[in-house]
Scaffold this motif. Structure first.
Motif, PDB file in Angstrom:
ATOM      1  N   MET A 191       0.938  -1.002  -0.013  1.00 52.31           N
ATOM      2  CA  MET A 191      -0.092   0.061  -0.056  1.00 52.31           C
ATOM      3  C   MET A 191       0.747   1.200   0.050  1.00 52.31           C
ATOM      4  SD  MET A 191      -3.245  -0.427  -0.290  1.00 52.31           S
ATOM      5  CE  MET A 191      -4.174   0.625   0.857  1.00 52.31           C
ATOM      6  N   PRO A 192       0.369   2.303  -0.781  1.00 53.77           N
ATOM      7  CA  PRO A 192       1.214   3.601  -0.536  1.00 53.77           C
ATOM      8  C   PRO A 192       0.934   4.203   0.608  1.00 53.77           C
ATOM      9  CG  PRO A 192      -1.095   4.004  -1.784  1.00 53.77           C
ATOM     10  CD  PRO A 192      -0.901   2.429  -1.520  1.00 53.77           C
ATOM     11  N   VAL A 193       2.097   4.777   1.207  1.00 54.20           N
ATOM     12  CA  VAL A 193       1.894   5.601   2.560  1.00 54.20           C
ATOM     13  C   VAL A 193       1.183   6.789   2.367  1.00 54.20           C
ATOM     14  CG1 VAL A 193       4.008   4.558   3.176  1.00 54.20           C
ATOM     15  CG2 VAL A 193       4.087   6.841   2.254  1.00 54.20           C
ATOM     16  N   SER A 194       1.131   7.695   1.159  1.00 56.50           N
ATOM     17  CA  SER A 194       0.100   8.721   0.989  1.00 56.50           C
ATOM     18  C   SER A 194      -0.117   8.754  -0.344  1.00 56.50           C
ATOM     19  CB  SER A 194       1.130   9.812   1.455  1.00 56.50           C
ATOM     20  OG  SER A 194       2.118  10.218   0.609  1.00 56.50           O
ATOM     21  N   VAL A 195      -1.477   9.430  -0.552  1.00 52.81           N
ATOM     22  CA  VAL A 195      -1.753  10.013  -2.031  1.00 52.81           C
ATOM     23  C   VAL A 195      -2.289  11.539  -1.707  1.00 52.81           C
ATOM     24  CG1 VAL A 195      -2.682   7.512  -2.250  1.00 52.81           C
ATOM     25  CG2 VAL A 195      -4.337   9.361  -1.489  1.00 52.81           C
ATOM     26  N   LYS A 196      -2.493  12.151  -3.165  1.00 52.52           N
ATOM     27  CA  LYS A 196      -2.591  13.412  -3.086  1.00 52.52           C
ATOM     28  C   LYS A 196      -3.164  13.704  -4.558  1.00 52.52           C
ATOM     29  CE  LYS A 196      -0.805  18.173  -2.531  1.00 52.52           C
ATOM     30  NZ  LYS A 196      -1.611  18.709  -3.702  1.00 52.52           N
ATOM     31  N   ALA A 197      -4.389  14.205  -4.783  1.00 52.83           N
ATOM     32  CA  ALA A 197      -5.040  14.405  -5.774  1.00 52.83           C
ATOM     33  C   ALA A 197      -4.340  15.750  -6.049  1.00 52.83           C
ATOM     34  CB  ALA A 197      -6.455  14.719  -5.798  1.00 52.83           C
ATOM     35  N   LEU A 198      -3.974  15.807  -7.743  1.00 57.97           N
ATOM     36  CA  LEU A 198      -3.466  17.110  -8.338  1.00 57.97           C
ATOM     37  C   LEU A 198      -4.585  18.123  -8.404  1.00 57.97           C
ATOM     38  CD1 LEU A 198      -0.841  15.365 -10.501  1.00 57.97           C
ATOM     39  CD2 LEU A 198      -0.500  15.996  -8.072  1.00 57.97           C
ATOM     40  N   PRO A 199      -4.455  19.368  -7.945  1.00 56.36           N
ATOM     41  CA  PRO A 199      -5.510  20.265  -7.967  1.00 56.36           C
ATOM     42  C   PRO A 199      -5.993  20.665  -9.320  1.00 56.36           C
ATOM     43  CG  PRO A 199      -3.953  21.016  -6.342  1.00 56.36           C
ATOM     44  CD  PRO A 199      -3.280  19.643  -7.002  1.00 56.36           C
ATOM     45  N   SER A 200      -5.084  20.925 -10.247  1.00 55.00           N
ATOM     46  CA  SER A 200      -5.491  21.189 -11.730  1.00 55.00           C
ATOM     47  C   SER A 200      -6.078  20.209 -12.331  1.00 55.00           C
ATOM     48  CB  SER A 200      -4.329  22.050 -12.553  1.00 55.00           C
ATOM     49  OG  SER A 200      -3.265  20.863 -12.480  1.00 55.00           O
ATOM     50  N   SER A 215      -9.154  -6.356  -4.287  1.00 57.69           N
ATOM     51  CA  SER A 215     -10.298  -5.230  -4.264  1.00 57.69           C
ATOM     52  C   SER A 215     -10.458  -4.313  -2.874  1.00 57.69           C
ATOM     53  CB  SER A 215     -11.748  -6.122  -4.289  1.00 57.69           C
ATOM     54  OG  SER A 215     -11.853  -6.894  -5.316  1.00 57.69           O
ATOM     55  N   LYS A 216     -10.335  -4.992  -1.822  1.00 60.89           N
ATOM     56  CA  LYS A 216     -10.221  -4.142  -0.588  1.00 60.89           C
ATOM     57  C   LYS A 216      -8.995  -2.840  -0.835  1.00 60.89           C
ATOM     58  CE  LYS A 216     -11.149  -2.535   3.572  1.00 60.89           C
ATOM     59  NZ  LYS A 216     -10.826  -3.387   4.965  1.00 60.89           N
ATOM     60  N   LYS A 217      -7.658  -3.530  -1.028  1.00 58.31           N
ATOM     61  CA  LYS A 217      -6.718  -2.451  -1.167  1.00 58.31           C
ATOM     62  C   LYS A 217      -7.048  -1.545  -2.174  1.00 58.31           C
ATOM     63  CE  LYS A 217      -3.182  -5.367   0.869  1.00 58.31           C
ATOM     64  NZ  LYS A 217      -1.874  -5.932   0.582  1.00 58.31           N
ATOM     65  N   THR A 218      -7.379  -2.015  -3.377  1.00 58.13           N
ATOM     66  CA  THR A 218      -7.591  -0.897  -4.444  1.00 58.13           C
ATOM     67  C   THR A 218      -8.765   0.081  -4.165  1.00 58.13           C
ATOM     68  OG1 THR A 218      -7.292  -2.694  -6.172  1.00 58.13           O
ATOM     69  CG2 THR A 218      -8.379  -0.745  -6.789  1.00 58.13           C
ATOM     70  N   GLN A 219      -9.885  -0.341  -3.262  1.00 57.78           N
ATOM     71  CA  GLN A 219     -11.116   0.572  -2.805  1.00 57.78           C
ATOM     72  C   GLN A 219     -10.445   1.372  -1.687  1.00 57.78           C
ATOM     73  OE1 GLN A 219     -14.241   0.620  -4.059  1.00 57.78           O
ATOM     74  NE2 GLN A 219     -14.103   2.368  -3.274  1.00 57.78           N
ATOM     75  N   LEU A 220      -9.409   1.242  -1.004  1.00 60.41           N
ATOM     76  CA  LEU A 220      -8.867   1.990  -0.020  1.00 60.41           C
ATOM     77  C   LEU A 220      -8.251   3.016  -0.524  1.00 60.41           C
ATOM     78  CD1 LEU A 220      -7.498  -0.641   2.514  1.00 60.41           C
ATOM     79  CD2 LEU A 220      -9.225   1.166   3.169  1.00 60.41           C
ATOM     80  N   VAL A 221      -7.335   3.061  -1.675  1.00 62.37           N
ATOM     81  CA  VAL A 221      -6.728   4.136  -2.384  1.00 62.37           C
ATOM     82  C   VAL A 221      -7.640   4.911  -3.138  1.00 62.37           C
ATOM     83  CG1 VAL A 221      -4.851   4.488  -4.043  1.00 62.37           C
ATOM     84  CG2 VAL A 221      -4.586   2.369  -2.487  1.00 62.37           C
ATOM     85  N   LYS A 269     -10.454  10.271  -3.436  1.00 64.23           N
ATOM     86  CA  LYS A 269     -11.486  10.971  -3.157  1.00 64.23           C
ATOM     87  C   LYS A 269     -11.511  11.791  -2.154  1.00 64.23           C
ATOM     88  CE  LYS A 269     -16.099  11.810  -3.805  1.00 64.23           C
ATOM     89  NZ  LYS A 269     -16.306  12.561  -2.534  1.00 64.23           N
ATOM     90  N   LYS A 270     -11.064  11.386  -0.946  1.00 60.30           N
ATOM     91  CA  LYS A 270     -10.812  12.309   0.336  1.00 60.30           C
ATOM     92  C   LYS A 270     -10.001  13.276  -0.091  1.00 60.30           C
ATOM     93  CE  LYS A 270      -9.703  12.230   5.138  1.00 60.30           C
ATOM     94  NZ  LYS A 270      -9.149  11.264   6.243  1.00 60.30           N
ATOM     95  N   SER A 271      -8.732  13.111  -0.787  1.00 61.86           N
ATOM     96  CA  SER A 271      -8.115  14.314  -0.984  1.00 61.86           C
ATOM     97  C   SER A 271      -8.565  15.382  -1.695  1.00 61.86           C
ATOM     98  CB  SER A 271      -6.882  13.689  -1.748  1.00 61.86           C
ATOM     99  OG  SER A 271      -5.777  14.866  -2.220  1.00 61.86           O
ATOM    100  N   VAL A 272      -9.401  15.200  -2.620  1.00 57.61           N
ATOM    101  CA  VAL A 272     -10.259  15.815  -3.698  1.00 57.61           C
ATOM    102  C   VAL A 272     -11.154  16.787  -2.602  1.00 57.61           C
ATOM    103  CG1 VAL A 272     -12.025  16.070  -5.480  1.00 57.61           C
ATOM    104  CG2 VAL A 272     -10.140  14.456  -5.668  1.00 57.61           C
ATOM    105  N   ASP A 273     -11.766  15.948  -1.633  1.00 55.71           N
ATOM    106  CA  ASP A 273     -12.860  16.771  -0.839  1.00 55.71           C
ATOM    107  C   ASP A 273     -12.237  17.694  -0.014  1.00 55.71           C
ATOM    108  OD1 ASP A 273     -14.663  15.091  -2.022  1.00 55.71           O
ATOM    109  OD2 ASP A 273     -14.770  13.550  -0.438  1.00 55.71           O
TER     110      ASP A 273
END
Length: 363
Positions: free
Chosen positions: A202-211, A340-346, A351-355
């Protein structure tokens, strides 16, 4: 029909379910014996369009009726994602094995409910991410990863985009698409590809790119890119992109410390009967930087034959697992629900990052 033939029922008669009907029809160990849809007219039209004879295939006007059919061993769920968790749980409680279109749920909490129902009732779960079952995918793992040609993964880039007509975009509601919009419907593929390459670390972090984030007037996410940070002894990163606003693309490029590989058609190959990938290992610029010291190697995988497509290999694996359970030789394989669970977690994290304004989300 022999004892080893798996008897399928369809929950939902959307147009894309026709491909599943084709795959089952061509198989030697599965058969469709029932279909269902909340609209009996839709179900009857689907049956006629796919040459499903009323003499051999029961047509139901509700999902409940099909799930109460004791002849059905397994179900293929294609209804909108907002309904999949509910009916997956109900089907598992009826002792039906589950093959669920992706994404199988709206969030990880819903997947947990599906998994709990499957485990409690001893049934197999698998989502419909077909490219994981392609012979090419297996070949890449053996050629690049297991052999050491790739080395340690440093970076991945993956996309899933498909252009939706402008007049349709406004009709893509959260009720139809689910809470994550394009991140769930399309982003499932590039996110899953990055996890596959990392052997589901699993990644340690994710970030949606604003633009990159675009929505329609009702707030459904239509396009998004995100960065994934994987923590290990040698840090790896991934950029994933999904969009309903761009022409079709399904790119996957993986760069490692010793080599690199890429495909432009990892989700669905350009041709059904053959597929390929290219790689280099030990590549450098030539003298005076006028070229490279090598050309990419191309590996071609033959998929000719009615039971060699990625859809057919997925079906064959699912049938094998269910037959083992039915014989009492084995229990349900938890690997597919874990993927499936790991994919959904990411997906949920992006989505949370976008929110929260495209801030970093830690997993």
């Amino acid at each position: 029909m022999g004892d080893n033939t798996l008897r399928f029922g369809l929950l939902g008669c959307i147009r894309f379910a026709s491909k599943f009907v084709r795959t089952v029809t061509q198989s030697s160990n599965a058969v469709i014996i029932a279909i269902s849809d909340p609209s009996i007219e839709t179900a009857n039209t689907f049956a006629a369009a796919n040459n499903l004879s009323p003499e051999t295939v029961s047509v139901y006007g509700s999902y409940e009726e099909l799930l109460n059919d004791p002849r059905v061993d397994a179900v293929y769920l294609t209804m909108p994602v907002t309904q999949r968790a509910k009916w997956a749980v109900t089907a598992a409680e009826k002792k039906k094995h589950l093959l669920v279109e992706k994404p199988p749920a709206q969030n990880a909490a819903e997947i947990d409910k599906i998994v709990e129902a499957c485990e409690s009732n001893g049934v197999q779960f698998m989502d419909g991410t077909i490219w994981l079952h392609h012979k090419r995918t297996v070949n890449i793992r053996e050629t690049m990863f297991d052999s050491g040609l790739l080395g340690d993964i440093r970076h991945m880039y993956s996309t899933m985009t498909t252009l939706v007509p402008e007049q349709v975009l406004e009709r893509l509601t959260k009720e139809a698409m689910g809470l994550a919009g394009a991140i769930g419907e399309l982003g499932w593929y590039p996110i899953g590809a990055a996890l596959w390459a990392m052997s589901y670390q699993m990644p340690v972090s994710v970030k949606a790119l604003p633009s990159s984030v675009a929505t329609n007037s009702v707030g459904t996410i239509l396009s998004c890119s995100a960065s994934l940070q994987f923590g290990s002894t040698e840090t790896a990163t991934a950029i994933v992109h999904c969009s309903f606003l761009s022409q079709l693309s399904t790119d996957l490029a993986i760069s490692g410390s010793k080599g690199s590989t890429h495909m432009n058609d990892y989700v669905i190959p350009y041709k059904e009967d053959t597929a390929w990938f290219e790689y280099t290992s030990g590549a450098k610029f030539a003298e005076m930087h006028i070229g490279w010291n090598m050309m990419p190697e191309r590996v071609t995988v033959d998929c000719s034959g009615t039971e060699e497509s990625q859809e057919a290999t997925m079906l064959r694996e699912f049938v094998r697992l269910v037959q083992g359970i039915k014989r009492g030789d084995s229990e349900a394989d938890p690997r597919w629900q874990e993927i499936s669970k790991k994919t959904q977690l990411v997906v949920d994290a992006v989505k949370k990052s976008v929110d929260i304004g495209c801030e970093v989300v830690y997993l």
